[in-house]
Design an enzyme around this catalytic site. Sequence first.
Site, short mmCIF file in Angstrom:
data_model
loop_
_atom_site.label_atom_id
_atom_site.label_comp_id
_atom_site.label_asym_id
_atom_site.label_seq_id
_atom_site.Cartn_x
_atom_site.Cartn_y
_atom_site.Cartn_z
N THR A 1 93.59 29.36 -28.47
CA THR A 1 94.52 30.30 -29.11
C THR A 1 94.88 29.76 -30.50
OG1 THR A 1 96.41 29.21 -28.03
CG2 THR A 1 95.48 31.16 -26.95
N THR B 1 98.27 27.87 -24.25
CA THR B 1 99.58 28.14 -24.84
C THR B 1 99.54 29.50 -25.53
OG1 THR B 1 99.91 25.79 -25.22
CG2 THR B 1 101.35 27.30 -26.42
N ASN C 1 106.84 21.96 -27.30
CA ASN C 1 106.05 21.45 -28.43
C ASN C 1 106.84 21.48 -29.73
OD1 ASN C 1 103.92 20.87 -26.81
ND2 ASN C 1 102.54 22.43 -27.60
N CYS D 1 97.55 21.31 -31.11
CA CYS D 1 98.70 21.95 -30.47
C CYS D 1 99.91 22.11 -31.38
CB CYS D 1 99.11 21.17 -29.22
SG CYS D 1 97.88 21.25 -27.90
N ARG E 1 90.89 17.87 -35.11
CA ARG E 1 91.54 19.11 -35.48
C ARG E 1 92.92 18.85 -36.07
NH1 ARG E 1 90.86 22.36 -29.93
NH2 ARG E 1 91.20 20.22 -29.17
#
Length: 442
Positions: free
Chosen positions: A86, A121, A208, A260, A327
């Site tokens: 996502t 998520t 998060n 994330c 990432r």
Amino acid sequence: MRLGIFGTGYVGLVTSVCFAELGHSVVAMDKDSDVVTRLSDGALTIYEPGLQELLRSNLRAERLSFTTDAGEALDSAEVVFLCVGTPSRSDGRADLSQVEQVVRGIAPLVDGYKLIVEKSTVPVNTAYCIDRAIRQLGVEAECEVASNPEFLREGSAVHDFLHPDRIVIGADSERARGLLLELYQHDFGCPILVTSVKMAELIKHTANAFLATKISFINMVADLCEKVGGDVDTIARGIGLDHRIGTHFLRAGLGFGGSCFGKDLKAFVRIADEAGVDFALLREVEKINTSRVDALLKKLDQALWVLRDKTVGVLGVAFKDNTDDIREAPSLRIIPRLLESGVTLRIYDPQAAGKLATLYPADEQLTYVESAYEASRGAHALLVLTEWEEFQSLDFACVRSLMRTPVIVDGRNLFEAGRMRKHGFEYYSLGRGDAILERATG
């Protein structure tokens, strides 16, 4: 139980292997045939400590298999997990196209009750959108959508799955709740929070965002320490001993990266915007995090005076230790700027160098080397971007002898300043300036 898992990226693969380890029968589906072949042969597609052994043992035990056939993953499954990506859209919203693609792919294949569970998520109310899409596609079989968010840390994901702090089950019917409680009947020794789907979706994003806020908070304090001669490590310890605050995520440095925190923070802000709620605090969290690269490059610029034609050894490019994930890693913003400045780079990372090389192939200005010592050879400075444990045990007398000028710019505050100076290094870190200098040399 029989589980179908869609997506074998980081979350999907760890989830598949660990559920199999707990004794469940797992069929994991991925549309990439090369990935499926590698995993079926017991070869990992990511680096994660402890995962390789569990993958191979569960393949041998025939509790785990991989396929490109959605029907195969769906047919015998009592519970279906969505573990696809996502990523962020350009406007900060979560891109749910992969979720929709899976839902549209499996909907025509459903011929009996299925519990579809969000593991990725996703924004609040995604479960409602999934359910609506299934109905729009004319599925007559009874389906429900639940949420079971993951709380895995890259580098310790196997431990986190098998020994979690908590398990969150979001379900809106007794049947869905019962299935997920049965799935987690193993004694994990942690609280299990059973709530609605909507609350589970919000819990994941809130968690998060809060952890990202802790990281940016201590980095904000590090900036103050730079100005007034403070030691951010001492401050972090001083406040972390308060059990209401705790020591985790209070390490100043280059800030957060990975797949994330950044995207989830942006998505949470967009969710609030659409609801008419001002999340200015989280915008500032993101702004502080972005500023860390500039702070580190300023240190390097000051240390070397002129960057052009200098050689810099880079220690670590992964966004954190014990992973090969680059990432949103700070290295992706630092390396191109150094190359543009005319710096020659010698790069070492125990796991992630190969992934970086796909973006920045080796050439006359950039070399990938096989050890931290080779990265040090002929360097005017060493730049620490990842907190790999092996860097702590380097022979620093040897490192110094290999370097052209003994300068270390530490973006992770990995080393103790006094120790580095005793080894003869000119040492720079973030938020630990004058106070440590006085203690080390006084």
